[in-house]
Design a protein around this motif. Structure first.
Motif, PDB file in Angstrom:
ATOM      1  N   GLU A 152     -21.512   0.021 -59.051  1.00  0.00           N
ATOM      2  CA  GLU A 152     -21.543  -0.113 -57.596  1.00  0.00           C
ATOM      3  C   GLU A 152     -22.136  -1.460 -57.202  1.00  0.00           C
ATOM      4  OE1 GLU A 152     -22.639   3.307 -55.213  1.00  0.00           O
ATOM      5  OE2 GLU A 152     -22.949   4.464 -57.052  1.00  0.00           O
ATOM      6  N   SER A 156     -25.443  -4.407 -51.720  1.00  0.00           N
ATOM      7  CA  SER A 156     -25.076  -3.665 -50.509  1.00  0.00           C
ATOM      8  C   SER A 156     -25.900  -2.396 -50.377  1.00  0.00           C
ATOM      9  CB  SER A 156     -23.580  -3.318 -50.535  1.00  0.00           C
ATOM     10  OG  SER A 156     -22.791  -4.485 -50.503  1.00  0.00           O
ATOM     11  N   LEU A 157     -26.130  -1.718 -51.501  1.00  0.00           N
ATOM     12  CA  LEU A 157     -26.969  -0.516 -51.460  1.00  0.00           C
ATOM     13  C   LEU A 157     -28.392  -0.867 -51.028  1.00  0.00           C
ATOM     14  CD1 LEU A 157     -25.887   1.392 -54.718  1.00  0.00           C
ATOM     15  CD2 LEU A 157     -25.142   1.794 -52.359  1.00  0.00           C
ATOM     16  N   GLU A 159     -29.282  -3.397 -49.109  1.00  0.00           N
ATOM     17  CA  GLU A 159     -29.247  -3.726 -47.671  1.00  0.00           C
ATOM     18  C   GLU A 159     -29.245  -2.455 -46.827  1.00  0.00           C
ATOM     19  OE1 GLU A 159     -25.900  -6.186 -46.916  1.00  0.00           O
ATOM     20  OE2 GLU A 159     -26.660  -7.887 -48.101  1.00  0.00           O
ATOM     21  N   ASN A 160     -28.597  -1.396 -47.334  1.00  0.00           N
ATOM     22  CA  ASN A 160     -28.528  -0.138 -46.588  1.00  0.00           C
ATOM     23  C   ASN A 160     -29.716   0.773 -46.864  1.00  0.00           C
ATOM     24  OD1 ASN A 160     -26.030  -0.897 -45.540  1.00  0.00           O
ATOM     25  ND2 ASN A 160     -24.903   0.044 -47.229  1.00  0.00           N
ATOM     26  N   GLY A 161     -30.693   0.298 -47.649  1.00  0.00           N
ATOM     27  CA  GLY A 161     -31.866   1.099 -47.951  1.00  0.00           C
ATOM     28  C   GLY A 161     -31.628   2.190 -48.975  1.00  0.00           C
ATOM     29  N   GLU A 162     -30.521   2.117 -49.709  1.00  0.00           N
ATOM     30  CA  GLU A 162     -30.207   3.139 -50.714  1.00  0.00           C
ATOM     31  C   GLU A 162     -30.666   2.726 -52.111  1.00  0.00           C
ATOM     32  OE1 GLU A 162     -26.118   4.641 -50.351  1.00  0.00           O
ATOM     33  OE2 GLU A 162     -25.985   3.497 -48.483  1.00  0.00           O
TER      34      GLU A 162
END
Length: 366
Positions: A152, A156-157, A159-162
């Motif tokens: 993955e 990006s994860l 940035e999204n807090g994941e």
């Protein structure tokens, strides 16, 4: 160097692969963390092994763990170990992967699936080289080279807090991104031949008979969403089903589920039931009062149809066969003689198309 690593050699001559191997050779001697990013089946574990065996730690432990296969509590115990009585069923002290990989390399696959708790503890190990076992208070020190993999987009994860951004920063001393097989078309046939020869040996065959031009076209035109792992399964399946008849592999079995008897999916079954229910509740069309009126409508529809370029009398069987042959030839030419694409264009299964081509002696020409 272990025999298993020699057998799982990385095969190919494409520029994309050679660039990756050069990248690996540069970063391997360092004891810094490395991230390996790539789609499923691209060989992330092989790259991790290569990083280990090209490093100064090559004679120490290479420990690996798939993070997506365990719950958070089990993953925590597997990584950091636990003390006796730490939880129900914890009998005796258990050394985790970090302890077992001391002075060696630990490879963590599917890193994106880890929880915030696991990520926090990983961050501490990377920063300080220490941790506590589950249920314990004693600090355990370890010297481990950490290699992680994901399929993955971790930035990006983050940035999204994941995914923890600070952990990503620590792990990404360097990032190796593996190209998918569709971007390594020059490597498809060397890999296919390697897997085919290995399968022939497993079957006890004297030699591998090779791929026919049609089979090669199938291999080269497929998109390989499962990458090298999918290619390996497809080639081995095709070799084993062909058996030992001494002829070339002329058909690649890409989809083992392909069958006219395959059960309908739940979604399609539900859609069909809904459509049937809608039709059952729809108002019925009123029958025409005068049958002559209905016949007149049909006649009008027929008059609007394009006339066929034929003349009577004719031999119906010969005429329809000639039409089918012409249609097959045009579809084959349109698909550049790729039988799978031809079958899709004609709304046929691959085996149905092969049967029709054989009927008209077009199989060898295809």
């Amino acid at each position: 160097m272990p025999r298993q690593f020699e057998q799982d050699n990385l095969i190919g001559q494409s520029n994309a692969l050679l660039e990756v191997l050069e990248h690996v050779s540069k970063v391997a001697p360092l004891s810094k963390p490395v991230l390996i990013i790539g789609e499923r089946g691209t060989g992330k574990e092989l790259i991790a092994e290569r990083l280990h065996y090209l490093s100064a730690r090559w004679d120490q432990e290479f420990i690996k763990l798939n993070c997506s296969s365990l719950s958070e509590s089990l993953l925590e115990s597997e990584l950091f170990g636990h003390e006796s009585g730490a939880f129900t069923g914890a009998k005796g002290k258990h050394e985790g992967r970090f302890e077992r990989a001391d002075e060696g390399t630990l490879f963590l696959d599917e890193l994106a699936n880890t929880s915030g708790l696991i990520q926090e503890k990983l961050l501490r190990v990377i920063e300080y080289g220490e941790f506590e076992r589950v249920g314990g208070s004693k600090t355990v020190r370890t010297n481990v080279r950490l290699i992680c993999a994901a399929n993955e987009d971790l930035p990006s994860l983050a940035e999204n807090g994941e995914f923890r951004a600070d952990l990503l920063d620590r792990l990404a001393f360097d990032v190796i991104t593996l190209p998918p097989l569709r971007c390594r078309t020059e490597d498809i046939m060397p890999l296919a031949e390697y897997f085919a020869i290995s399968m022939a040996r497993q079957l006890g065959l004297e030699f591998f008979t090779g791929f026919s031009p049609v089979a090669i076209e199938q291999l080269m035109s497929h998109r390989w969403p499962g990458n090298i792992r999918e290619l390996k399964n497809v080639v081995e399946r095709s070799v084993y089903r062909r058996g030992s008849d001494g002829e070339e592999i002329d058909h690649i079995i890409v989809d083992p589920f392909a069958s006219p008897y395959r059960p309908m999916s739940r979604v399609k079954t539900r859609e069909r039931q809904q459509a049937s229910s809608t039709n059952d509740h729809a108002p019925s069309q009123q029958a025409p009062a005068d049958i002559n009126q209905s016949e007149a409508i049909d006649t009008a529809d027929l008059n609007q149809a394009q006339p066929l370029a034929i003349s009577f009398p004719l031999d119906f069987k010969d005429h329809t066969e000639n039409y089918e042959v012409e249609l097959l030839k045009r579809a084959l030419a349109e698909s550049q003689y790729n039988q799978k694409k031809t079958a899709e264009m004609l709304n046929l299964s691959y085996h149905q198309l092969r049967g029709i081509l054989k009927k008209y002696n077009l199989l060898e020409k295809a």
